[in-house]
Design an enzyme around this catalytic site. Structure first.
Site, PDB file in Angstrom:
ATOM      1  N   PRO A  81      -3.770 -11.981   9.814  1.00  0.00           N
ATOM      2  CA  PRO A  81      -4.058 -11.772  11.239  1.00  0.00           C
ATOM      3  C   PRO A  81      -4.073 -10.286  11.566  1.00  0.00           C
ATOM      4  O   PRO A  81      -3.403  -9.490  10.915  1.00  0.00           O
ATOM      5  CB  PRO A  81      -2.908 -12.490  11.946  1.00  0.00           C
ATOM      6  CG  PRO A  81      -1.780 -12.487  10.934  1.00  0.00           C
ATOM      7  CD  PRO A  81      -2.447 -12.619   9.600  1.00  0.00           C
ATOM      8  N   ASP A  82      -4.842  -9.904  12.571  1.00  0.00           N
ATOM      9  CA  ASP A  82      -4.986  -8.511  12.987  1.00  0.00           C
ATOM     10  C   ASP A  82      -4.079  -8.254  14.187  1.00  0.00           C
ATOM     11  O   ASP A  82      -4.391  -8.656  15.310  1.00  0.00           O
ATOM     12  CB  ASP A  82      -6.441  -8.222  13.332  1.00  0.00           C
ATOM     13  CG  ASP A  82      -6.717  -6.735  13.513  1.00  0.00           C
ATOM     14  OD1 ASP A  82      -5.875  -6.063  14.143  1.00  0.00           O
ATOM     15  OD2 ASP A  82      -7.762  -6.257  13.056  1.00  0.00           O
ATOM     16  N   ASP A 100      -4.658  -6.202   4.760  1.00  0.00           N
ATOM     17  CA  ASP A 100      -5.762  -7.013   5.287  1.00  0.00           C
ATOM     18  C   ASP A 100      -5.730  -8.431   4.733  1.00  0.00           C
ATOM     19  O   ASP A 100      -6.174  -9.372   5.395  1.00  0.00           O
ATOM     20  CB  ASP A 100      -7.105  -6.363   4.949  1.00  0.00           C
ATOM     21  CG  ASP A 100      -7.314  -5.048   5.681  1.00  0.00           C
ATOM     22  OD1 ASP A 100      -6.846  -4.940   6.831  1.00  0.00           O
ATOM     23  OD2 ASP A 100      -7.919  -4.134   5.109  1.00  0.00           O
ATOM     24  N   LYS A 124     -14.392   0.968  14.675  1.00  0.00           N
ATOM     25  CA  LYS A 124     -13.162   0.183  14.812  1.00  0.00           C
ATOM     26  C   LYS A 124     -12.657   0.205  16.241  1.00  0.00           C
ATOM     27  O   LYS A 124     -12.186  -0.823  16.765  1.00  0.00           O
ATOM     28  CB  LYS A 124     -12.103   0.748  13.857  1.00  0.00           C
ATOM     29  CG  LYS A 124     -10.783  -0.005  13.851  1.00  0.00           C
ATOM     30  CD  LYS A 124      -9.832   0.611  12.809  1.00  0.00           C
ATOM     31  CE  LYS A 124      -8.496  -0.107  12.763  1.00  0.00           C
ATOM     32  NZ  LYS A 124      -7.591   0.475  11.733  1.00  0.00           N
ATOM     33  N   PHE A 182      -4.944   3.406  14.526  1.00  0.00           N
ATOM     34  CA  PHE A 182      -5.100   4.404  13.474  1.00  0.00           C
ATOM     35  C   PHE A 182      -6.186   3.937  12.523  1.00  0.00           C
ATOM     36  O   PHE A 182      -6.347   2.734  12.282  1.00  0.00           O
ATOM     37  CB  PHE A 182      -3.789   4.591  12.701  1.00  0.00           C
ATOM     38  CG  PHE A 182      -2.887   5.653  13.256  1.00  0.00           C
ATOM     39  CD1 PHE A 182      -2.756   6.878  12.631  1.00  0.00           C
ATOM     40  CD2 PHE A 182      -2.177   5.421  14.420  1.00  0.00           C
ATOM     41  CE1 PHE A 182      -1.926   7.861  13.145  1.00  0.00           C
ATOM     42  CE2 PHE A 182      -1.331   6.393  14.945  1.00  0.00           C
ATOM     43  CZ  PHE A 182      -1.216   7.618  14.308  1.00  0.00           C
ATOM     44  N   ASN A 235       0.845  -1.193   0.000  1.00  0.00           N
ATOM     45  CA  ASN A 235       0.000   0.000   0.000  1.00  0.00           C
ATOM     46  C   ASN A 235       0.882   1.246   0.000  1.00  0.00           C
ATOM     47  O   ASN A 235       2.106   1.156  -0.068  1.00  0.00           O
ATOM     48  CB  ASN A 235      -0.964  -0.010   1.190  1.00  0.00           C
ATOM     49  CG  ASN A 235      -0.228  -0.143   2.511  1.00  0.00           C
ATOM     50  OD1 ASN A 235       0.581   0.707   2.885  1.00  0.00           O
ATOM     51  ND2 ASN A 235      -0.484  -1.238   3.231  1.00  0.00           N
ATOM     52  N   LYS A 274     -12.511  -3.387  18.219  1.00  0.00           N
ATOM     53  CA  LYS A 274     -11.203  -3.931  18.587  1.00  0.00           C
ATOM     54  C   LYS A 274     -10.848  -3.679  20.052  1.00  0.00           C
ATOM     55  O   LYS A 274      -9.749  -4.021  20.492  1.00  0.00           O
ATOM     56  CB  LYS A 274     -10.126  -3.356  17.670  1.00  0.00           C
ATOM     57  CG  LYS A 274     -10.300  -3.757  16.214  1.00  0.00           C
ATOM     58  CD  LYS A 274      -9.091  -3.386  15.371  1.00  0.00           C
ATOM     59  CE  LYS A 274      -9.282  -3.826  13.925  1.00  0.00           C
ATOM     60  NZ  LYS A 274      -8.084  -3.590  13.099  1.00  0.00           N
TER      61      LYS A 274
END
Length: 412
Positions: free
Chosen positions: A303-304, A277, A335, A321, A207, A339
């Site tokens: 994975p996050d 992602d 978010k 962020f 990205n 989370k």
């Protein structure tokens, strides 16, 4: 903001002309400023300039009979609440790191008990030189010394790279807020930059993240007294002085590195990285040849990292962020709740001139029960403000009441 007695040391380098503006900004903020010029600095700027701006006599020599009749260098060393060296040349950094006291400025630095902030300024090759980096590491290990910068970009010699002195406004903001030790004794882990998810040996998915915001946060947290671990995806940025950088490539690498860093002890976790992602479900062992008009990649979810850290029983104060292009507030707060974060920093990356690959940014920070808008500003300035806010909020706990001193920009 508490007024301080600032002793500004100016060493020999073309960036010395910017130090006059720094004096003006510090005086505007209400600080008392006294200036010491090295012999090299006098080749670029004159004492009269700094005397006019500071309203104080300028010192240039250790062996000044009039000043030293009363041990003037000791008086100056005791007078200062904060010593700032801007610009700090490679020569000065070498002498300071090795404890020399061969002129007025190095002698003051040896004699003072005040914190010393060093703003390097030199050619990119000089900054990258192994001997300079060795001296920088010595200073980074000194609890009295903090390194502010350097910045990177176009240089007076025509080169481009790390070594530029931070801009005067950035340095003034660090004096005013980012360098006051609000995170002293804290261990901060920050993720920054993009991840790269391989398709084959020569291609990958990534990205637009440059890592500039995360690196600026790492430098600001270090300036605020924290021990900082920076987990960085692939970027073209110089490591912030005094910060431990742990390079990673993929999202899975970042998760593993973050887990290890938190296991080692972590008070605040700031996830500034733009983690992919999804990744290809299978990585080709050989380069995929162009053979058809269409190509389909099967992607699997990564994975996050942030959610994993926030879900730990021993979770630190977690800051996320959210880079959005529409309905920024709604997506960011969703978010944060989903989370289980203590705070989220949101920005609209569809706006020109801020966000990805830019030197500037503008954000809105959300936490349970409140928010605050910051910027637009240079990312170094914004980082100092964010570190101050994170320090305030984290001292209250995840769900603590807002500090009594919060800004009138805060909104319920």
């Amino acid at each position: 903001m508490a007024q301080k007695r600032i002793l500004l040391g100016v060493t020999g380098g073309i960036a010395a002309y910017k130090s006059a503006e720094l004096v003006r900004l510090l005086k505007k903020s209400g600080h008392a400023v006294r200036v010491v010029l090295t012999r090299g600095a006098e080749a670029f700027v004159t004492p009269l300039t700094f005397q006019a701006l500071s309203g104080e006599p300028v010192r240039t020599s250790l062996l000044d009979p009039e000043a030293e009749s009363g041990m003037g260098h000791i008086e100056l060393a005791k007078w200062a609440d904060q010593v700032v060296i801007a610009p700090a040349s490679a020569d000065f950094i070498a002498r300071l790191a090795n404890g020399l006291a061969d002129d007025l400025l190095t002698t003051l630095c040896c004699a003072t008990e005040a914190p010393i902030a060093v703003a390097p300024a030199m050619n990119q090759a000089m900054w990258r030189n192994t001997r300079t980096q060795r001296n920088v590491r010595l200073l980074a290990e000194d609890p009295q010394v903090t390194l502010w910068g350097p910045d990177q970009g176009e240089q007076a010699c025509g080169d481009t790279g790390p070594g530029r002195m931070l801009e005067p406004q950035v340095l003034a903001d660090l004096v005013n807020g980012g360098g006051d030790g609000v995170l002293t004794g804290k261990r901060v882990v920050i993720t920054a930059g993009p991840t790269r998810e391989p398709i084959d040996p020569v291609r990958y998915i990534t990205n637009h993240s440059s890592g500039k915001m995360g690196y600026a946060l790492a430098a600001a947290a270090r300036a605020a007294g924290a021990r900082v671990v920076l987990i960085s995806g692939p970027v073209s940025l110089a490591a912030p002085a005094g910060v431990e950088v742990r390079p990673v490539t993929t999202a899975e690498d970042m998760l593993a590195a973050a887990g290890r860093a938190v296991d080692e002890g972590c008070d605040i976790f700031i996830a500034a990285a733009a983690v992919a992602d999804y990744r290809p479900g299978a990585v080709a062992e050989q380069k995929i040849k162009k053979s058809a008009d269409d190509m389909t990649l099967a992607l699997v979810r990564n994975p996050d990292t942030l959610a994993t850290v926030a879900a730990r029983e021993d979770a630190p104060y977690c800051v996320g962020f959210a880079a959005e292009t529409t309905e920024v507030a709604r997506y960011a707060t969703d978010k944060m709740v989903r989370k289980k974060l203590a705070m989220i920093i949101a920005n609209d990356v569809s706006q020109p001139g801020i966000g990805f690959n830019s030197d500037n940014n503008a954000v809105t920070v959300f936490w349970p029960g409140g928010q605050r808008s910051l910027g637009p500003a240079a990312k170094q300035v914004l980082a100092a403000d964010l570190v101050q806010l994170i320090a305030e909020r984290s001292s209250q706990g995840r769900d603590g009441a807002a500090p009594a001193t919060q800004s009138n920009k805060d909104q319920p």
